[in-house]
Design a protein around this motif. Structure first.
Motif, PDB file in Angstrom:
ATOM      1  N   LEU A 261       8.923  11.732   8.081  1.00  0.00           N
ATOM      2  CA  LEU A 261       8.571  10.648   7.162  1.00  0.00           C
ATOM      3  C   LEU A 261       8.159  11.253   5.824  1.00  0.00           C
ATOM      4  CD1 LEU A 261       6.707   8.100   9.482  1.00  0.00           C
ATOM      5  CD2 LEU A 261       9.129   8.246   8.904  1.00  0.00           C
ATOM      6  N   ILE A 262       8.004  10.418   4.794  1.00  0.00           N
ATOM      7  CA  ILE A 262       7.959  10.935   3.419  1.00  0.00           C
ATOM      8  C   ILE A 262       6.714  11.741   3.079  1.00  0.00           C
ATOM      9  CG2 ILE A 262       9.478   9.095   2.589  1.00  0.00           C
ATOM     10  CD1 ILE A 262       7.054   7.782   1.270  1.00  0.00           C
ATOM     11  N   TYR A 263       5.623  11.576   3.828  1.00  0.00           N
ATOM     12  CA  TYR A 263       4.411  12.330   3.504  1.00  0.00           C
ATOM     13  C   TYR A 263       4.228  13.567   4.385  1.00  0.00           C
ATOM     14  CZ  TYR A 263       2.894   8.255   0.742  1.00  0.00           C
ATOM     15  OH  TYR A 263       2.790   7.237  -0.180  1.00  0.00           O
ATOM     16  N   GLU A 264       5.225  13.912   5.151  1.00  0.00           N
ATOM     17  CA  GLU A 264       5.110  15.112   5.981  1.00  0.00           C
ATOM     18  C   GLU A 264       4.852  16.327   5.092  1.00  0.00           C
ATOM     19  OE1 GLU A 264       7.633  17.757   9.257  1.00  0.00           O
ATOM     20  OE2 GLU A 264       8.609  16.102   8.192  1.00  0.00           O
ATOM     21  N   GLY A 265       3.726  17.010   5.326  1.00  0.00           N
ATOM     22  CA  GLY A 265       3.381  18.199   4.552  1.00  0.00           C
ATOM     23  C   GLY A 265       2.858  17.922   3.157  1.00  0.00           C
TER      24      GLY A 265
ATOM     25  N   GLY B  63       0.814  -1.214   0.000  1.00  0.00           N
ATOM     26  CA  GLY B  63       0.000   0.000   0.000  1.00  0.00           C
ATOM     27  C   GLY B  63       0.842   1.255   0.000  1.00  0.00           C
ATOM     28  N   TYR B  64       0.246   2.346  -0.510  1.00  0.00           N
ATOM     29  CA  TYR B  64       0.955   3.627  -0.545  1.00  0.00           C
ATOM     30  C   TYR B  64       0.208   4.727   0.202  1.00  0.00           C
ATOM     31  CZ  TYR B  64      -2.397   4.827  -4.229  1.00  0.00           C
ATOM     32  OH  TYR B  64      -3.559   5.075  -4.932  1.00  0.00           O
ATOM     33  N   SER B  65      -1.036   4.502   0.582  1.00  0.00           N
ATOM     34  CA  SER B  65      -1.835   5.557   1.208  1.00  0.00           C
ATOM     35  C   SER B  65      -1.798   5.440   2.732  1.00  0.00           C
ATOM     36  CB  SER B  65      -3.280   5.503   0.701  1.00  0.00           C
ATOM     37  OG  SER B  65      -3.850   4.235   0.956  1.00  0.00           O
TER      38      SER B  65
ATOM     39  N   PHE C  64       0.066  11.624  -2.446  1.00  0.00           N
ATOM     40  CA  PHE C  64       0.800  10.531  -1.808  1.00  0.00           C
ATOM     41  C   PHE C  64       1.477   9.627  -2.837  1.00  0.00           C
ATOM     42  CE2 PHE C  64      -1.408  10.032   2.636  1.00  0.00           C
ATOM     43  CZ  PHE C  64      -0.943  11.277   2.994  1.00  0.00           C
ATOM     44  N   LEU C  65       0.737   9.219  -3.872  1.00  0.00           N
ATOM     45  CA  LEU C  65       1.306   8.269  -4.827  1.00  0.00           C
ATOM     46  C   LEU C  65       2.459   8.894  -5.605  1.00  0.00           C
ATOM     47  CD1 LEU C  65       1.411   5.564  -6.219  1.00  0.00           C
ATOM     48  CD2 LEU C  65      -0.514   6.264  -7.665  1.00  0.00           C
ATOM     49  N   ALA C  66       2.320  10.140  -6.006  1.00  0.00           N
ATOM     50  CA  ALA C  66       3.400  10.818  -6.732  1.00  0.00           C
ATOM     51  C   ALA C  66       4.652  10.909  -5.856  1.00  0.00           C
ATOM     52  CB  ALA C  66       2.952  12.211  -7.165  1.00  0.00           C
ATOM     53  N   THR C  67       4.448  11.151  -4.566  1.00  0.00           N
ATOM     54  CA  THR C  67       5.587  11.212  -3.644  1.00  0.00           C
ATOM     55  C   THR C  67       6.187   9.824  -3.433  1.00  0.00           C
ATOM     56  OG1 THR C  67       4.588  13.110  -2.510  1.00  0.00           O
ATOM     57  CG2 THR C  67       6.298  11.913  -1.326  1.00  0.00           C
ATOM     58  N   TYR C  68       5.313   8.824  -3.277  1.00  0.00           N
ATOM     59  CA  TYR C  68       5.767   7.439  -3.119  1.00  0.00           C
ATOM     60  C   TYR C  68       6.671   7.049  -4.297  1.00  0.00           C
ATOM     61  CZ  TYR C  68       5.411   2.328  -2.620  1.00  0.00           C
ATOM     62  OH  TYR C  68       5.690   0.988  -2.472  1.00  0.00           O
ATOM     63  N   ALA C  69       6.272   7.438  -5.503  1.00  0.00           N
ATOM     64  CA  ALA C  69       7.014   7.059  -6.707  1.00  0.00           C
ATOM     65  C   ALA C  69       8.414   7.645  -6.733  1.00  0.00           C
ATOM     66  CB  ALA C  69       6.245   7.502  -7.952  1.00  0.00           C
ATOM     67  N   GLN C  70       8.673   8.680  -5.939  1.00  0.00           N
ATOM     68  CA  GLN C  70      10.013   9.253  -5.874  1.00  0.00           C
ATOM     69  C   GLN C  70      10.964   8.409  -5.023  1.00  0.00           C
ATOM     70  OE1 GLN C  70      10.147  13.520  -5.089  1.00  0.00           O
ATOM     71  NE2 GLN C  70       8.036  13.713  -5.713  1.00  0.00           N
ATOM     72  N   HIS C  71      10.411   7.442  -4.313  1.00  0.00           N
ATOM     73  CA  HIS C  71      11.210   6.645  -3.384  1.00  0.00           C
ATOM     74  C   HIS C  71      11.254   5.157  -3.720  1.00  0.00           C
ATOM     75  CE1 HIS C  71      11.565   9.939  -0.382  1.00  0.00           C
ATOM     76  NE2 HIS C  71      10.412  10.304  -0.905  1.00  0.00           N
ATOM     77  N   PHE C  72      10.183   4.622  -4.347  1.00  0.00           N
ATOM     78  CA  PHE C  72      10.071   3.179  -4.541  1.00  0.00           C
ATOM     79  C   PHE C  72       9.587   2.868  -5.955  1.00  0.00           C
ATOM     80  CE2 PHE C  72       8.779   4.267  -0.146  1.00  0.00           C
ATOM     81  CZ  PHE C  72       9.963   3.896   0.481  1.00  0.00           C
ATOM     82  N   ASP C  73       9.999   1.722  -6.481  1.00  0.00           N
ATOM     83  CA  ASP C  73       9.639   1.380  -7.858  1.00  0.00           C
ATOM     84  C   ASP C  73       8.586   0.283  -7.951  1.00  0.00           C
ATOM     85  OD1 ASP C  73      11.160  -0.802  -7.103  1.00  0.00           O
ATOM     86  OD2 ASP C  73      12.757  -0.479  -8.573  1.00  0.00           O
ATOM     87  N   ALA C  74       7.959  -0.071  -6.838  1.00  0.00           N
ATOM     88  CA  ALA C  74       6.880  -1.064  -6.860  1.00  0.00           C
ATOM     89  C   ALA C  74       5.953  -0.810  -5.685  1.00  0.00           C
ATOM     90  CB  ALA C  74       7.436  -2.482  -6.795  1.00  0.00           C
ATOM     91  N   VAL C  75       4.697  -1.220  -5.842  1.00  0.00           N
ATOM     92  CA  VAL C  75       3.727  -1.103  -4.753  1.00  0.00           C
ATOM     93  C   VAL C  75       2.725  -2.238  -4.874  1.00  0.00           C
ATOM     94  CG1 VAL C  75       2.085   0.389  -6.008  1.00  0.00           C
ATOM     95  CG2 VAL C  75       2.191   0.475  -3.498  1.00  0.00           C
ATOM     96  N   GLU C  76       2.280  -2.693  -3.731  1.00  0.00           N
ATOM     97  CA  GLU C  76       1.228  -3.707  -3.667  1.00  0.00           C
ATOM     98  C   GLU C  76      -0.078  -2.959  -3.407  1.00  0.00           C
ATOM     99  OE1 GLU C  76       2.308  -7.886  -1.822  1.00  0.00           O
ATOM    100  OE2 GLU C  76       1.263  -6.615  -0.383  1.00  0.00           O
ATOM    101  N   LEU C  77      -1.022  -3.080  -4.324  1.00  0.00           N
ATOM    102  CA  LEU C  77      -2.276  -2.336  -4.202  1.00  0.00           C
ATOM    103  C   LEU C  77      -3.226  -3.063  -3.256  1.00  0.00           C
ATOM    104  CD1 LEU C  77      -3.767   0.175  -5.276  1.00  0.00           C
ATOM    105  CD2 LEU C  77      -4.803  -1.320  -6.994  1.00  0.00           C
ATOM    106  N   ASN C  78      -3.522  -2.431  -2.121  1.00  0.00           N
ATOM    107  CA  ASN C  78      -4.400  -3.028  -1.120  1.00  0.00           C
ATOM    108  C   ASN C  78      -5.872  -2.738  -1.354  1.00  0.00           C
ATOM    109  OD1 ASN C  78      -2.502  -4.338   0.541  1.00  0.00           O
ATOM    110  ND2 ASN C  78      -2.015  -2.449   1.599  1.00  0.00           N
ATOM    111  N   SER C  79      -6.181  -1.585  -1.932  1.00  0.00           N
ATOM    112  CA  SER C  79      -7.580  -1.155  -2.033  1.00  0.00           C
ATOM    113  C   SER C  79      -8.421  -2.134  -2.835  1.00  0.00           C
ATOM    114  CB  SER C  79      -7.661   0.244  -2.649  1.00  0.00           C
ATOM    115  OG  SER C  79      -7.091   0.266  -3.947  1.00  0.00           O
ATOM    116  N   SER C  80      -7.821  -2.827  -3.789  1.00  0.00           N
ATOM    117  CA  SER C  80      -8.566  -3.763  -4.633  1.00  0.00           C
ATOM    118  C   SER C  80      -9.073  -4.966  -3.848  1.00  0.00           C
ATOM    119  CB  SER C  80      -7.702  -4.229  -5.806  1.00  0.00           C
ATOM    120  OG  SER C  80      -6.444  -4.681  -5.348  1.00  0.00           O
TER     121      SER C  80
END
Length: 277
Positions: free
Chosen positions: A20-24, A9-11, A30-46
């Protein structure tokens, strides 16, 4: 072997805490910021509700084509095990924008501990495998009755990815090993919070665990052993509580690079403002 490393998850709103990375950062970013740090994500919402085409289009756009998405199957497939034809259609068709953007990873079927290796459950798993034929399908089987070479041999025959796990040492679950059943590997690191795995009131409690450097070295050694056996390996940290995964991922990257397994981190120049928090 190309190694993709990310989080379950990314949210994660607790990542907005100081340092931490989402401060401010606004939740929409969130996702655009996440993409600056990691190249994969497991989607939980589905797992809770299958997103529509527009939602997946938004994910591909906001991540800038820099993140591979592993899409978790809805609970109708793994926990209720009563999927309708509409569920199959939506699960298979809705992620099409990710495929078009070249960022679709495997589907993840996360079965509960109660899903034992019985004749009926083996039959159901076979049916699910048939319906997802032609797509990468990673299967996490939490009960130890599945942790057998013959099970993995069968999965290899049908092109199914065995999910290699790291669970707390509570017994009754698969051993922490990297197993290969095809060209793609999949590893889920749940943390080792033994005290709250069964008694925890939430996933956040169960995954409240920070790996130490020796534990990351241990996993880097295991991953290095399969470096020549896989073309891709997905590694997902589920210990997102309190930002633990954010601290562990750099540890694993460093440990892998030290063992000759090259791991790339996102380059800030690939993003508009070049900002890494």
């Amino acid at each position: 072997m190309r190694v993709y490393i990310g989080c379950g998850g990314y949210s994660n709103e607790d990542w907005a805490a100081p340092n931490l990375i989402y401060e401010g950062v606004r939740k929409d970013d969130f996702l655009a910021t996440y993409a600056q740090h990691f190249d994969a994500v497991e989607l939980n919402s589905s797992f809770y509700a299958i997103p529509g085409l527009k939602a997946f289009e938004g994910m591909a756009r906001k991540s800038g084509g820099q993140v591979r998405f592993a899409v978790k199957l809805n609970k109708a497939f793994t926990h209720e095990r009563t999927p309708t034809e509409a569920d199959f259609d939506r699960m298979l068709q809705s992620p099409e924008p990710l495929r078009e953007a070249g960022v679709m990873g495997p589907y993840l079927a996360q079965f509960p501990y109660s899903f034992h290796r019985t004749a009926d459950n083996r039959k159901y798993l076979g049916l699910l495998t048939e319906r997802f034929a032609g797509h990468e399908l990673a299967v996490e089987l939490r009960h130890a009755s599945w942790d057998k070479p013959e099970v993995r041999e069968g999965m290899a025959e049908y092109g199914v990815i065995w999910v290699s796990p790291d669970y707390p040492p509570v017994g009754g679950m698969p051993e922490p090993q990297v197993h290969v059943t095809g060209d793609v590997g999949y590893l889920r690191l749940h943390g080792r919070n033994k005290g709250s795995w069964w008694e925890g009131q939430s996933a956040a409690e169960r995954h409240d665990y920070l790996y130490n450097r020796a534990e990351m070295d241990e996993w880097a050694e295991k991953i290095a052993l399969v470096n020549d056996d896989l073309s891709e390996l997905y590694v997902f940290f589920e210990n997102t509580t309190k930002g633990h995964a954010l601290k562990n991922i750099p540890m694993l990257r460093e440990a892998l690079n030290a063992r000759g397994v090259p791991v790339r981190a996102p380059d800030p120049r690939d993003f508009g403002d070049g900002r890494l928090l």
